[in-house]
Design a protein around this motif. Structure first.
Motif, PDB file in Angstrom:
ATOM      1  N   LEU A  29      30.609  12.668  22.917  1.00  0.00           N
ATOM      2  CA  LEU A  29      31.954  12.364  22.431  1.00  0.00           C
ATOM      3  C   LEU A  29      31.952  12.198  20.911  1.00  0.00           C
ATOM      4  O   LEU A  29      32.822  12.727  20.221  1.00  0.00           O
ATOM      5  N   ARG A  33      34.084  14.280  18.259  1.00  0.00           N
ATOM      6  CA  ARG A  33      35.037  13.571  17.408  1.00  0.00           C
ATOM      7  C   ARG A  33      34.757  13.813  15.937  1.00  0.00           C
ATOM      8  O   ARG A  33      35.667  13.968  15.135  1.00  0.00           O
ATOM      9  N   ALA A  83      37.408  16.597  21.425  1.00  0.00           N
ATOM     10  CA  ALA A  83      37.728  15.206  21.761  1.00  0.00           C
ATOM     11  C   ALA A  83      39.223  15.100  22.005  1.00  0.00           C
ATOM     12  O   ALA A  83      40.025  15.711  21.301  1.00  0.00           O
TER      13      ALA A  83
END
Length: 194
Positions: A29, A33, A83
């Protein structure tokens, strides 16, 4: 899909925490991101994992709403991920949830965040001499100790967060010469002096 007053920031709850509280999922993640859309194979190479592991954990993250397809990037059977939110907000009540599995997931999540922040700082310290002159001089590793009440601590944290957030509108474009992603960590916790 956010319960937070801030747009694009997701409030973690008991269900979503269970889907995220895994070291590789948290690294995946973060990679999406902060690095932008990528395929499972690209993420596997970046993180030193197998593409089978990254594929599996990306599907789990998608099931819990943390990542989504980035179809504008895909070609043919190539699946790109991005994301789904810009940030996450942790609710302290997860640490006192009646379910021990939730408390364990909350503890794991917090320790992984701390490990990631420590790794980020250590990486910077080890590589700062590879940055151009300006960047090698513009960094901070400060520490302050103040005697505050919980209410004053909360007020200070909110002001610090608001100040950092106020720079989001002033952020440089990807095409701006010399612009880099800059990571800010804040830590605030009481210490014992005895």
């Amino acid at each position: 899909m956010t319960d937070s007053p801030e747009p694009h920031v997701r409030q973690l709850d008991t269900r979503s925490l269970r889907g995220l509280a895994h070291p590789l999922r948290m690294r995946l993640l973060d990679a999406l991101r902060f690095g932008g859309p990528a395929t499972a194979s690209q993420l596997a190479a970046k993180l030193g994992e197998s593409s089978g592991a990254t594929s599996y954990h990306l599907r789990q993250l998608a099931e819990y709403g943390f990542v989504e397809d980035a179809p504008e990037r895909g070609k043919g059977r190539e699946r790109w991920w991005r994301a789904a939110q810009r940030g996450l907000r942790f609710d302290d009540s997860l640490l006192t949830d009646p379910d021990p599995a939730v408390r364990g997931a909350a503890d794991l999540y917090l320790h992984e965040v701390a490990t990631t922040q420590t790794r980020d700082l250590a990486t910077w310290l080890g590589n700062r001499d590879t940055r151009p002159g300006e960047w090698s001089r513009v960094w901070d590793m400060s520490s302050w100790t103040l005697r505050l009440t919980p209410a004053l601590t909360q007020e200070l944290l909110e002001k610090m967060h608001a100040l950092v957030e106020s720079y989001r509108d002033r952020a440089a474009d990807e095409d701006t010469p010399g612009a880099e992603q800059v990571r800010f960590h804040t830590h605030a916790f009481p210490i014992r002096t005895d």
